[in-house]
Design an enzyme around this catalytic site. Structure first.
Site, PDB file in Angstrom:
ATOM      1  N   CYS A  43       9.833 -23.514  32.047  1.00  0.00           N
ATOM      2  CA  CYS A  43       8.426 -23.533  32.443  1.00  0.00           C
ATOM      3  C   CYS A  43       8.324 -23.803  33.952  1.00  0.00           C
ATOM      4  O   CYS A  43       9.181 -24.460  34.537  1.00  0.00           O
ATOM      5  CB  CYS A  43       7.674 -24.627  31.673  1.00  0.00           C
ATOM      6  SG  CYS A  43       5.894 -24.654  32.034  1.00  0.00           S
ATOM      7  N   HIS A  99       9.035 -27.673  27.139  1.00  0.00           N
ATOM      8  CA  HIS A  99       8.898 -29.120  27.338  1.00  0.00           C
ATOM      9  C   HIS A  99       7.658 -29.639  26.635  1.00  0.00           C
ATOM     10  O   HIS A  99       6.623 -28.971  26.586  1.00  0.00           O
ATOM     11  CB  HIS A  99       8.858 -29.471  28.831  1.00  0.00           C
ATOM     12  CG  HIS A  99       7.641 -28.961  29.546  1.00  0.00           C
ATOM     13  ND1 HIS A  99       6.585 -29.770  29.877  1.00  0.00           N
ATOM     14  CD2 HIS A  99       7.301 -27.721  29.973  1.00  0.00           C
ATOM     15  CE1 HIS A  99       5.660 -29.051  30.495  1.00  0.00           C
ATOM     16  NE2 HIS A  99       6.063 -27.795  30.558  1.00  0.00           N
ATOM     17  N   CYS A 102       3.500 -29.472  27.555  1.00  0.00           N
ATOM     18  CA  CYS A 102       3.335 -28.238  28.327  1.00  0.00           C
ATOM     19  C   CYS A 102       1.852 -27.817  28.377  1.00  0.00           C
ATOM     20  O   CYS A 102       1.218 -27.603  27.346  1.00  0.00           O
ATOM     21  CB  CYS A 102       4.174 -27.124  27.714  1.00  0.00           C
ATOM     22  SG  CYS A 102       4.103 -25.583  28.659  1.00  0.00           S
TER      23      CYS A 102
END
Ligand code: CO
Length: 211
Positions: A43, A99, A102
């Site tokens: 990300c 993660h 997010c």
């Protein structure tokens, strides 16, 4: 603000000096070329720096990052990174790292209209739809959010495997594994989802190309 910006260039000089102190040959060696064993798809979130959280040094990780670590089959940037990593660099492991917490995944849980990004987030909503029975059954909002993050990584791992790039590589028995991880911004630890794909047999028949 200005001071913070200027500090970045000072930090760079400091980092060069420290790196050379530890290893005078550091940059000479990197200038020869790269041979990273890892492709990281993560990300864009500023709290999830690929190299740092796995203790990797420059030259070890080829990186692609976007909002919510998505693998979209029309994304030329992602496909080009994957093609180069698999066919030229011959990486051994591809890690999709999502993660907890997010923002992209969180947005997909709502009906909020943000702007152009709605069209990107829409792909994460597809993941929700595929797994809506499981997700709708989770009452605790935090638990649902966490599980959605994990299921998104799971789907991106499979989406990578579905690409013609991975299928042709595996068809010629190239040794490259895809893994799914979720990083926790609260404690810095990685949750290995223990999904590892390493051949075309893991794909549903409808996705398998005639090679
Ligand atoms: Co994120």
């Amino acid at each position: 603000m200005e001071a913070f910006y200027k500090k970045l260039l000072d930090n760079n000089k400091e980092w060069v000096a420290k790196s050379l102190e530890k290893d005078p040959d550091f940059f000479n060696r990197l200038a020869q070329g790269q041979n990273p064993p890892i492709l990281w798809i993560g990300c864009s979130d500023s709290r999830v720096p690929a190299n740092e959280i796995i203790g990797a040094v420059p030259g070890e990780v080829f990186v692609h990052r976007n909002i919510a670590n998505m693998v979209l089959h029309t994304d030329m940037s992602m496909l080009s990174v994957l093609d180069y990593a698999v066919n030229v660099l011959k990486v051994k492991h591809i890690i999709v790292c999502g993660h907890y917490g997010c923002g992209g995944v969180q947005a997909a849980l709502t009906n909020k209209h943000i702007g152009l990004i709605d069209n990107w987030i829409r792909h994460i909503k597809d993941v929700y739809r595929f797994h809506q029975d499981e997700l709708n059954a989770i009452e605790d909002e935090k638990a649902k959010f966490d599980r959605f993050v994990e299921l998104n990584v799971f789907e991106q791992v499979y989406d990578l495997a579905k690409t013609s790039i991975m299928q042709t590589a595996w068809d010629r028995e190239q040794d490259v594994h895809i893994h799914g991880w979720v990083y926790d911004v609260k404690d810095g630890l990685i949750n290995d989802l223990k999904i590892t794909l390493k051949d075309n047999d893991s794909l549903s028949e409808v996705y398998q190309l005639d090679l």
